[in-house]
Design a protein around this motif. Structure first.
Motif, PDB file in Angstrom:
ATOM      1  N   SER A 191       0.745  -1.256   0.046  1.00 19.85           N
ATOM      2  CA  SER A 191      -0.038   0.036   0.042  1.00 19.85           C
ATOM      3  C   SER A 191       0.745   1.493   0.077  1.00 19.85           C
ATOM      4  CB  SER A 191      -1.186   0.124   0.845  1.00 19.85           C
ATOM      5  OG  SER A 191      -0.175   0.528   2.177  1.00 19.85           O
ATOM      6  N   LYS A 192       2.121   0.857   0.213  1.00 16.49           N
ATOM      7  CA  LYS A 192       3.483   2.814  -0.297  1.00 16.49           C
ATOM      8  C   LYS A 192       3.764   1.917  -0.388  1.00 16.49           C
ATOM      9  CE  LYS A 192       4.987   2.432   4.819  1.00 16.49           C
ATOM     10  NZ  LYS A 192       4.903   2.638   5.651  1.00 16.49           N
ATOM     11  N   ILE A 193       4.826   3.833  -0.960  1.00 13.61           N
ATOM     12  CA  ILE A 193       6.060   3.958  -1.236  1.00 13.61           C
ATOM     13  C   ILE A 193       6.988   4.220   0.123  1.00 13.61           C
ATOM     14  CG2 ILE A 193       7.754   5.124  -1.865  1.00 13.61           C
ATOM     15  CD1 ILE A 193       6.229   2.998  -4.339  1.00 13.61           C
ATOM     16  N   ILE A 194       8.372   3.260   0.192  1.00 14.13           N
ATOM     17  CA  ILE A 194       9.153   3.614   0.960  1.00 14.13           C
ATOM     18  C   ILE A 194      10.354   5.090   0.811  1.00 14.13           C
ATOM     19  CG2 ILE A 194      10.719   2.187   2.912  1.00 14.13           C
ATOM     20  CD1 ILE A 194       8.137   0.642   2.541  1.00 14.13           C
ATOM     21  N   SER A 195       9.685   5.489   1.460  1.00 11.35           N
ATOM     22  CA  SER A 195      10.913   6.515   0.535  1.00 11.35           C
ATOM     23  C   SER A 195      12.171   7.384   2.124  1.00 11.35           C
ATOM     24  CB  SER A 195      10.020   8.753   1.563  1.00 11.35           C
ATOM     25  OG  SER A 195       8.521   7.662   0.274  1.00 11.35           O
ATOM     26  N   GLU A 196      12.467   6.632   3.110  1.00  8.54           N
ATOM     27  CA  GLU A 196      12.619   6.387   3.843  1.00  8.54           C
ATOM     28  C   GLU A 196      13.180   5.521   5.096  1.00  8.54           C
ATOM     29  OE1 GLU A 196      11.104   9.753   6.762  1.00  8.54           O
ATOM     30  OE2 GLU A 196      11.974  10.619   5.319  1.00  8.54           O
ATOM     31  N   PRO A 197      13.494   5.062   5.705  1.00  9.95           N
ATOM     32  CA  PRO A 197      13.886   3.841   6.422  1.00  9.95           C
ATOM     33  C   PRO A 197      12.938   4.210   7.775  1.00  9.95           C
ATOM     34  CG  PRO A 197      16.834   4.986   5.847  1.00  9.95           C
ATOM     35  CD  PRO A 197      15.422   5.752   5.917  1.00  9.95           C
ATOM     36  N   ALA A 198      12.738   5.867   7.949  1.00  5.94           N
ATOM     37  CA  ALA A 198      11.754   5.129   8.958  1.00  5.94           C
ATOM     38  C   ALA A 198      10.092   4.957   8.040  1.00  5.94           C
ATOM     39  CB  ALA A 198      11.212   6.649   9.022  1.00  5.94           C
ATOM     40  N   ALA A 229      17.789  -3.970  11.352  1.00  2.00           N
ATOM     41  CA  ALA A 229      18.340  -2.957  11.226  1.00  2.00           C
ATOM     42  C   ALA A 229      17.288  -1.489  11.031  1.00  2.00           C
ATOM     43  CB  ALA A 229      19.709  -2.691  10.788  1.00  2.00           C
ATOM     44  N   LEU A 230      16.820  -1.727  10.122  1.00  2.00           N
ATOM     45  CA  LEU A 230      15.333  -0.611   9.921  1.00  2.00           C
ATOM     46  C   LEU A 230      14.692  -1.130  10.476  1.00  2.00           C
ATOM     47  CD1 LEU A 230      16.741  -1.190   5.828  1.00  2.00           C
ATOM     48  CD2 LEU A 230      16.569   0.697   6.734  1.00  2.00           C
ATOM     49  N   GLY A 231      14.445  -1.633  11.423  1.00  2.00           N
ATOM     50  CA  GLY A 231      13.318  -1.485  12.300  1.00  2.00           C
ATOM     51  C   GLY A 231      11.493  -2.270  11.702  1.00  2.00           C
ATOM     52  N   ASP A 243      12.369   5.657  -6.355  1.00  2.00           N
ATOM     53  CA  ASP A 243      14.041   5.943  -6.010  1.00  2.00           C
ATOM     54  C   ASP A 243      14.527   6.464  -4.448  1.00  2.00           C
ATOM     55  OD1 ASP A 243      14.737   4.984  -8.532  1.00  2.00           O
ATOM     56  OD2 ASP A 243      14.049   6.789  -9.404  1.00  2.00           O
ATOM     57  N   VAL A 244      15.584   6.157  -4.035  1.00  2.00           N
ATOM     58  CA  VAL A 244      15.266   6.985  -2.840  1.00  2.00           C
ATOM     59  C   VAL A 244      17.176   7.600  -2.564  1.00  2.00           C
ATOM     60  CG1 VAL A 244      13.858   4.784  -1.803  1.00  2.00           C
ATOM     61  CG2 VAL A 244      16.688   4.071  -1.811  1.00  2.00           C
ATOM     62  N   ASP A 245      16.938   8.296  -1.751  1.00  2.00           N
ATOM     63  CA  ASP A 245      17.996   7.995  -1.143  1.00  2.00           C
ATOM     64  C   ASP A 245      19.021   7.354  -0.236  1.00  2.00           C
ATOM     65  OD1 ASP A 245      20.622   9.661  -0.054  1.00  2.00           O
ATOM     66  OD2 ASP A 245      19.283  11.255   1.183  1.00  2.00           O
ATOM     67  N   LYS A 246      19.822   6.831  -0.926  1.00  2.00           N
ATOM     68  CA  LYS A 246      20.802   5.083   0.110  1.00  2.00           C
ATOM     69  C   LYS A 246      21.359   5.833   0.971  1.00  2.00           C
ATOM     70  CE  LYS A 246      19.792   2.940  -4.192  1.00  2.00           C
ATOM     71  NZ  LYS A 246      20.305   1.419  -5.257  1.00  2.00           N
ATOM     72  N   LYS A 247      21.661   7.003   1.038  1.00  2.00           N
ATOM     73  CA  LYS A 247      22.874   7.297   1.698  1.00  2.00           C
ATOM     74  C   LYS A 247      22.130   7.412   3.599  1.00  2.00           C
ATOM     75  CE  LYS A 247      25.620  10.878   3.643  1.00  2.00           C
ATOM     76  NZ  LYS A 247      26.576  11.875   4.005  1.00  2.00           N
ATOM     77  N   ALA A 248      20.673   6.816   3.656  1.00  2.00           N
ATOM     78  CA  ALA A 248      19.807   6.758   4.817  1.00  2.00           C
ATOM     79  C   ALA A 248      19.668   5.977   5.364  1.00  2.00           C
ATOM     80  CB  ALA A 248      18.787   8.073   4.717  1.00  2.00           C
ATOM     81  N   GLU A 275      23.360   4.455   6.203  1.00  2.00           N
ATOM     82  CA  GLU A 275      23.891   4.505   7.527  1.00  2.00           C
ATOM     83  C   GLU A 275      22.539   3.817   8.919  1.00  2.00           C
ATOM     84  OE1 GLU A 275      22.996   9.102   7.551  1.00  2.00           O
ATOM     85  OE2 GLU A 275      24.564   9.711   6.410  1.00  2.00           O
ATOM     86  N   ALA A 276      21.131   3.120   8.275  1.00  2.00           N
ATOM     87  CA  ALA A 276      20.924   2.849   9.132  1.00  2.00           C
ATOM     88  C   ALA A 276      21.054   1.497   9.636  1.00  2.00           C
ATOM     89  CB  ALA A 276      19.232   2.989   8.535  1.00  2.00           C
ATOM     90  N   THR A 277      22.121   1.134   8.337  1.00  2.00           N
ATOM     91  CA  THR A 277      22.692   0.293   8.125  1.00  2.00           C
ATOM     92  C   THR A 277      23.486  -1.070   8.528  1.00  2.00           C
ATOM     93  OG1 THR A 277      22.356  -0.441   5.563  1.00  2.00           O
ATOM     94  CG2 THR A 277      20.446  -1.216   6.875  1.00  2.00           C
ATOM     95  N   ALA A 278      24.052   0.228   8.958  1.00  2.00           N
ATOM     96  CA  ALA A 278      26.373   0.475   9.405  1.00  2.00           C
ATOM     97  C   ALA A 278      26.365  -0.916  10.639  1.00  2.00           C
ATOM     98  CB  ALA A 278      26.242   1.416   9.693  1.00  2.00           C
TER      99      ALA A 278
END
Length: 319
Positions: free
Chosen positions: A148-155, A176-178, A285-290, A293-296
Motif C-alpha cells: 500500500s505504500k512507497i518506502i521513502s525513508e528508513p522510518a 536494523a531498519l526497524g 527511488d530513494v536516497d540510499k545514504k540514509a 547509515e541505518a544499516t551500518a
C-alpha cells in the motif's frame, strides 16, 4: 551441518559409476532467468557430452525447496542445483556475507568478484560440507515492494511485516531498519502475500515480475539494499566420481548458461520498470545514504564474526 557432512561421507564411500541421467534441480518458475538458463545448461551439457548423458531439469521446487535440494545433492539424490544464497549461508556462513548492505555498486561488480578469488574461497569452504560450487549465476540487486505504500525513508519500514528468504543477513538488515522480517520459502511467497501474512517483500525486479508479485504488492521502492548470487552446486560425491572430461563439461555448461542468465538478469534491471509501470506498479527511488547509515550496524556485526572475509569482500568491492 553434521547431517550434511555425514551424508557427504557416505556418498563418497559409496562411490559409484557415473550416472547416465543428470538431475539439475532449481526452484524457479517459467519466465525466470534461472529457469531459462537451466534449460540452456541442459543443452550445453548434453552437447558437450556427445549424448553420453541425459539431463533431467527439475524446476519449480519439484525436488523440494533450496535447503532440501542442497541436502539431496550432498546425498547423491540429485547431481546439481541452481540454488540460493540464503540456504547456502546456513551451511557455509561466508555465503551470507555477499549480501552485506549496499556492498556492490552494480551487477558487473558483483560478478567480477565472484569469478575471482572470492568465488574460489567460497568453493573451498563448500567442499568441506560435501558440495562443489561449479559456478555463480545471478540473483540480482534487491528492492522492496509493499501492498500500500512507497518506502521513502528508513522510518517508513518501521514495523513492516516483510518476507525475507531464509537468510540471516537479510533478516539482520531489516531488523536494523526497524521492520518485522520473517523468512519464508520462495515457493510459498505469492500465497502468503495474497493471504495478507506480510505487508511486502524484497527481490530483484526479474523475480518480482516473473512471479507477478507486483500485482499483489504494486508499490516498488528501488532500495538496492543488497545483492544475492545463485550458486550452482554439485554434490561432491558425484563430482568426484566423474572423470575430468565430464567435469569440464559441467563447468563449460555452467559458464555458457551463466552468460545468458546474467544477461537476462541485467536486462531485467534495465527494462522491467516501464513494463511493470504499464501493468499498474508504482515506482520510487530513494536516497540510499540514509539507508546505508541505518544499516551500518550490520557491517559491525559480521566484521566481528568474519573479520578477514569481510575485509577481503570490501577490498574486492572497492570499499
Amino acid at each position: 551441518m553434521k547431517l550434511l557432512v555425514f551424508l557427504a561421507t557416505t556418498t563418497l564411500l559409496a562411490g559409484g559409476a557415473q550416472a547416465a541421467e543428470v538431475i539439475f534441480a532449481h526452484g524457479a518458475n517459467p519466465g525466470n532467468p534461472r529457469f531459462i538458463a537451466a534449460e540452456k545448461w541442459a543443452e550445453e551439457y548434453t552437447a558437450c557430452r556427445g549424448g553420453a548423458d541425459t539431463v533431467n531439469v527439475a524446476p519449480s521446487a519439484t525436488m523440494g525447496n533450496d535447503v532440501e535440494m542442497l541436502t539431496s545433492a550432498t546425498a547423491g539424490v540429485i547431481q546439481l542445483s541452481a540454488n540460493s544464497q540464503g540456504p547456502m549461508a546456513q551451511i557455509v556462513p561466508e555465503f551470507g556475507l555477499l549480501g552485506l548492505p549496499f556492498l556492490f555498486a552494480d551487477l558487473p561488480a558483483a560478478w567480477k568478484m565472484l569469478d575471482g578469488e572470492i568465488g574460489a574461497m567460497l568453493d573451498e569452504r563448500a567442499q568441506k560440507v560435501g558440495l562443489k560450487v561449479v559456478g555463480f549465476w545471478d540473483n540480482g540487486i534487491r528492492n522492496i515492494t509493499h501492498v500500500s505504500k512507497i518506502i521513502s525513508e528508513p522510518a517508513d519500514i518501521k514495523g513492516m511485516k516483510i518476507r525475507t528468504p531464509p537468510d540471516q543477513m537479510t533478516v539482520d538488515i531489516f531488523e536494523a531498519l526497524g521492520a518485522a522480517p520473517a523468512p519464508l520459502a520462495w515457493s510459498e511467497l505469492p500465497s502468503a502475500l495474497q493471504a495478507g501474512v506480510f505487508d511486502g517483500q524484497e527481490n530483484p525486479l526479474t523475480n518480482i515480475y516473473s512471479a507477478k508479485l507486483h500485482k499483489i504488492t504494486p508499490f516498488v521502492t528501488m532500495s538496492g539494499h543488497k545483492y544475492e548470487t545463485t550458486p550452482i552446486v554439485a554434490g561432491l560425491g558425484w563430482w568426484e566420481s566423474i572423470d575430468k572430461e565430464t567435469q569440464d563439461c559441467v563447468i563449460k555448461a555452467t559458464k555458457e548458461a551463466g552468460k545468458l542468465q546474467r544477461q537476462l538478469s541485467y536486462e531485467g534491471d534495465q527494462t522491467l520498470r516501464p513494463k511493470m509501470e504499464e501493468e499498474g506498479a508504482t515506482f520510487a527511488d530513494v536516497d540510499k545514504k540514509a539507508f546505508q547509515e541505518a544499516t551500518a550496524s550490520v557491517y559491525d556485526k559480521y566484521a566481528e564474526k568474519f573479520p578477514e572475509f569481510v575485509k577481503a569482500l570490501k577490498a574486492a568491492a572497492g570499499q
